[in-house]
Design a protein around this motif. Structure first.
Motif, PDB file in Angstrom:
ATOM      1  N   LEU A 203     -38.172 -15.080 -50.189  1.00  0.00           N
ATOM      2  CA  LEU A 203     -37.552 -16.399 -50.212  1.00  0.00           C
ATOM      3  C   LEU A 203     -38.474 -17.440 -49.601  1.00  0.00           C
ATOM      4  O   LEU A 203     -39.249 -17.131 -48.696  1.00  0.00           O
ATOM      5  N   LYS A 204     -38.333 -18.668 -50.052  1.00  0.00           N
ATOM      6  CA  LYS A 204     -39.164 -19.770 -49.556  1.00  0.00           C
ATOM      7  C   LYS A 204     -38.517 -20.498 -48.386  1.00  0.00           C
ATOM      8  O   LYS A 204     -38.963 -21.573 -48.008  1.00  0.00           O
ATOM      9  N   GLN A 205     -37.477 -19.924 -47.839  1.00  0.00           N
ATOM     10  CA  GLN A 205     -36.814 -20.508 -46.670  1.00  0.00           C
ATOM     11  C   GLN A 205     -36.490 -19.400 -45.685  1.00  0.00           C
ATOM     12  O   GLN A 205     -36.308 -18.250 -46.071  1.00  0.00           O
ATOM     13  N   GLU A 206     -36.440 -19.759 -44.422  1.00  0.00           N
ATOM     14  CA  GLU A 206     -36.021 -18.793 -43.407  1.00  0.00           C
ATOM     15  C   GLU A 206     -34.587 -18.391 -43.732  1.00  0.00           C
ATOM     16  O   GLU A 206     -33.736 -19.237 -44.021  1.00  0.00           O
ATOM     17  N   THR A 207     -34.318 -17.126 -43.701  1.00  0.00           N
ATOM     18  CA  THR A 207     -33.015 -16.590 -44.068  1.00  0.00           C
ATOM     19  C   THR A 207     -32.728 -15.397 -43.163  1.00  0.00           C
ATOM     20  O   THR A 207     -33.639 -14.795 -42.627  1.00  0.00           O
ATOM     21  N   ASN A 208     -31.460 -15.056 -43.037  1.00  0.00           N
ATOM     22  CA  ASN A 208     -31.119 -13.840 -42.301  1.00  0.00           C
ATOM     23  C   ASN A 208     -30.078 -13.056 -43.093  1.00  0.00           C
ATOM     24  O   ASN A 208     -29.550 -13.536 -44.089  1.00  0.00           O
ATOM     25  N   ALA A 209     -29.823 -11.850 -42.635  1.00  0.00           N
ATOM     26  CA  ALA A 209     -28.912 -10.963 -43.354  1.00  0.00           C
ATOM     27  C   ALA A 209     -27.518 -11.570 -43.501  1.00  0.00           C
ATOM     28  O   ALA A 209     -26.865 -11.388 -44.522  1.00  0.00           O
ATOM     29  N   ARG A 210     -27.061 -12.299 -42.496  1.00  0.00           N
ATOM     30  CA  ARG A 210     -25.736 -12.926 -42.592  1.00  0.00           C
ATOM     31  C   ARG A 210     -25.683 -13.940 -43.742  1.00  0.00           C
ATOM     32  O   ARG A 210     -24.731 -13.975 -44.517  1.00  0.00           O
ATOM     33  N   GLN A 211     -26.734 -14.749 -43.887  1.00  0.00           N
ATOM     34  CA  GLN A 211     -26.772 -15.721 -44.983  1.00  0.00           C
ATOM     35  C   GLN A 211     -26.798 -15.020 -46.339  1.00  0.00           C
ATOM     36  O   GLN A 211     -26.156 -15.468 -47.282  1.00  0.00           O
ATOM     37  N   LEU A 212     -27.540 -13.920 -46.425  1.00  0.00           N
ATOM     38  CA  LEU A 212     -27.578 -13.157 -47.674  1.00  0.00           C
ATOM     39  C   LEU A 212     -26.189 -12.639 -48.012  1.00  0.00           C
ATOM     40  O   LEU A 212     -25.712 -12.796 -49.138  1.00  0.00           O
ATOM     41  N   MET A 213     -25.544 -12.027 -47.046  1.00  0.00           N
ATOM     42  CA  MET A 213     -24.220 -11.462 -47.245  1.00  0.00           C
ATOM     43  C   MET A 213     -23.213 -12.549 -47.642  1.00  0.00           C
ATOM     44  O   MET A 213     -22.450 -12.385 -48.582  1.00  0.00           O
ATOM     45  N   GLU A 214     -23.233 -13.665 -46.933  1.00  0.00           N
ATOM     46  CA  GLU A 214     -22.283 -14.746 -47.223  1.00  0.00           C
ATOM     47  C   GLU A 214     -22.536 -15.375 -48.584  1.00  0.00           C
ATOM     48  O   GLU A 214     -21.610 -15.874 -49.217  1.00  0.00           O
TER      49      GLU A 214
ATOM     50  N   PHE B 271     -45.584  -5.825 -44.187  1.00  0.00           N
ATOM     51  CA  PHE B 271     -46.706  -6.580 -44.733  1.00  0.00           C
ATOM     52  C   PHE B 271     -47.647  -7.033 -43.631  1.00  0.00           C
ATOM     53  O   PHE B 271     -47.429  -8.051 -42.991  1.00  0.00           O
ATOM     54  N   GLU B 272     -48.694  -6.250 -43.443  1.00  0.00           N
ATOM     55  CA  GLU B 272     -49.723  -6.600 -42.473  1.00  0.00           C
ATOM     56  C   GLU B 272     -51.064  -6.843 -43.152  1.00  0.00           C
ATOM     57  O   GLU B 272     -51.985  -7.343 -42.536  1.00  0.00           O
ATOM     58  N   ASP B 273     -51.158  -6.483 -44.428  1.00  0.00           N
ATOM     59  CA  ASP B 273     -52.397  -6.644 -45.176  1.00  0.00           C
ATOM     60  C   ASP B 273     -52.718  -8.135 -45.299  1.00  0.00           C
ATOM     61  O   ASP B 273     -51.869  -8.921 -45.730  1.00  0.00           O
ATOM     62  N   PRO B 274     -53.932  -8.546 -44.945  1.00  0.00           N
ATOM     63  CA  PRO B 274     -54.298  -9.964 -45.023  1.00  0.00           C
ATOM     64  C   PRO B 274     -54.134 -10.560 -46.421  1.00  0.00           C
ATOM     65  O   PRO B 274     -53.760 -11.723 -46.548  1.00  0.00           O
ATOM     66  N   GLN B 275     -54.360  -9.761 -47.463  1.00  0.00           N
ATOM     67  CA  GLN B 275     -54.186 -10.279 -48.827  1.00  0.00           C
ATOM     68  C   GLN B 275     -52.724 -10.600 -49.104  1.00  0.00           C
ATOM     69  O   GLN B 275     -52.418 -11.610 -49.735  1.00  0.00           O
ATOM     70  N   ASP B 276     -51.831  -9.727 -48.654  1.00  0.00           N
ATOM     71  CA  ASP B 276     -50.402  -9.999 -48.821  1.00  0.00           C
ATOM     72  C   ASP B 276     -50.015 -11.264 -48.064  1.00  0.00           C
ATOM     73  O   ASP B 276     -49.308 -12.131 -48.588  1.00  0.00           O
ATOM     74  N   LEU B 277     -50.473 -11.369 -46.819  1.00  0.00           N
ATOM     75  CA  LEU B 277     -50.140 -12.539 -46.001  1.00  0.00           C
ATOM     76  C   LEU B 277     -50.681 -13.818 -46.623  1.00  0.00           C
ATOM     77  O   LEU B 277     -50.007 -14.856 -46.600  1.00  0.00           O
ATOM     78  N   ASP B 278     -51.874 -13.754 -47.215  1.00  0.00           N
ATOM     79  CA  ASP B 278     -52.422 -14.915 -47.929  1.00  0.00           C
ATOM     80  C   ASP B 278     -51.542 -15.279 -49.113  1.00  0.00           C
ATOM     81  O   ASP B 278     -51.256 -16.456 -49.340  1.00  0.00           O
ATOM     82  N   TRP B 279     -51.095 -14.260 -49.864  1.00  0.00           N
ATOM     83  CA  TRP B 279     -50.231 -14.504 -51.027  1.00  0.00           C
ATOM     84  C   TRP B 279     -48.931 -15.165 -50.587  1.00  0.00           C
ATOM     85  O   TRP B 279     -48.466 -16.097 -51.216  1.00  0.00           O
ATOM     86  N   PHE B 280     -48.365 -14.698 -49.475  1.00  0.00           N
ATOM     87  CA  PHE B 280     -47.131 -15.292 -48.964  1.00  0.00           C
ATOM     88  C   PHE B 280     -47.351 -16.754 -48.581  1.00  0.00           C
ATOM     89  O   PHE B 280     -46.531 -17.608 -48.901  1.00  0.00           O
ATOM     90  N   ARG B 281     -48.446 -17.032 -47.902  1.00  0.00           N
ATOM     91  CA  ARG B 281     -48.742 -18.421 -47.520  1.00  0.00           C
ATOM     92  C   ARG B 281     -48.930 -19.298 -48.750  1.00  0.00           C
ATOM     93  O   ARG B 281     -48.378 -20.385 -48.835  1.00  0.00           O
ATOM     94  N   GLU B 282     -49.705 -18.827 -49.712  1.00  0.00           N
ATOM     95  CA  GLU B 282     -49.968 -19.595 -50.938  1.00  0.00           C
ATOM     96  C   GLU B 282     -48.689 -19.869 -51.723  1.00  0.00           C
ATOM     97  O   GLU B 282     -48.575 -20.894 -52.388  1.00  0.00           O
ATOM     98  N   ASN B 283     -47.750 -18.967 -51.655  1.00  0.00           N
ATOM     99  CA  ASN B 283     -46.503 -19.104 -52.408  1.00  0.00           C
ATOM    100  C   ASN B 283     -45.334 -19.613 -51.571  1.00  0.00           C
ATOM    101  O   ASN B 283     -44.207 -19.670 -52.057  1.00  0.00           O
ATOM    102  N   GLY B 284     -45.597 -19.970 -50.330  1.00  0.00           N
ATOM    103  CA  GLY B 284     -44.559 -20.552 -49.476  1.00  0.00           C
ATOM    104  C   GLY B 284     -43.461 -19.584 -49.071  1.00  0.00           C
ATOM    105  O   GLY B 284     -42.335 -20.001 -48.780  1.00  0.00           O
ATOM    106  N   ILE B 285     -43.752 -18.292 -49.027  1.00  0.00           N
ATOM    107  CA  ILE B 285     -42.744 -17.282 -48.684  1.00  0.00           C
ATOM    108  C   ILE B 285     -42.513 -17.275 -47.174  1.00  0.00           C
ATOM    109  O   ILE B 285     -43.440 -17.158 -46.398  1.00  0.00           O
ATOM    110  N   LYS B 286     -41.235 -17.392 -46.791  1.00  0.00           N
ATOM    111  CA  LYS B 286     -40.888 -17.431 -45.369  1.00  0.00           C
ATOM    112  C   LYS B 286     -39.964 -16.288 -44.946  1.00  0.00           C
ATOM    113  O   LYS B 286     -39.716 -16.095 -43.762  1.00  0.00           O
ATOM    114  N   ALA B 287     -39.422 -15.537 -45.921  1.00  0.00           N
ATOM    115  CA  ALA B 287     -38.537 -14.406 -45.601  1.00  0.00           C
ATOM    116  C   ALA B 287     -38.816 -13.266 -46.576  1.00  0.00           C
ATOM    117  O   ALA B 287     -39.024 -13.495 -47.762  1.00  0.00           O
TER     118      ALA B 287
END
Length: 144
Positions: A31-42, A79-95
């Motif tokens: 997701l591109k926004q901070e989210t938690n399990a409660r928000q997912l469930m609701e 996800f600790e791999d630097p390539q994954d983390l770069d992909w998340f940053r490039e795609n705005g993934i926050k959760a």
């Protein structure tokens, strides 16, 4: 004199047929926004909220389906791999969540995910190097 009664052995084929094997699918939900399990469930919708459990300290939600459950578990630590983390940053993934479900519940999983993705956005991705195939709200009907 007592008679010995022999018990009939169960036919293993009949047992297997009466209890179909589970076929669990596992994907990631980003997701591109901070989210938690409660928000997912609701966000899953009222029809699923009554059959859901949440463990806030684990950031884990379980939505009980007909045969098994749709489970969301925080996957940030996966996800600790630097390539994954770069992909998340490039795609705005926050959760990051790992999701799993039994394919026999697929239609209900699609309904719950449609509700969640309508409310929160996001993309379901495969556990592959390039996260493909992936599913958004637009092609969620093709989820397997």
């Amino acid at each position: 004199m007592s008679k010995t009664v022999k018990k009939k052995k169960k036919d293993i084929g009949a047992v297997i047929k009466s209890k179909p094997l589970k076929e669990i699918r596992e994907y990631y939900y980003f997701l591109k926004q901070e989210t938690n399990a409660r928000q997912l469930m609701e966000s899953a919708g009222q029809e699923f909220a009554d059959a859901a459990d949440i463990w806030t300290e684990l950031d884990l939600a379980e939505i009980v389906m007909d045969r098994d459950s749709l489970i969301f578990q925080n996957a940030r630590e996966c996800f600790e791999d630097p390539q994954d983390l770069d992909w998340f940053r490039e795609n705005g993934i926050k959760a990051w969540y790992e999701i799993s479900y039994d394919v026999s519940d697929l239609e209900n999983v699609k309904k719950a995910m449609k509700n969640i993705m309508t409310a929160l956005g996001g993309v379901i991705c495969s556990d592959t190097d390039d996260f493909q195939p992936s599913w958004t709200l637009e092609n969620l009907d093709k989820l397997q």
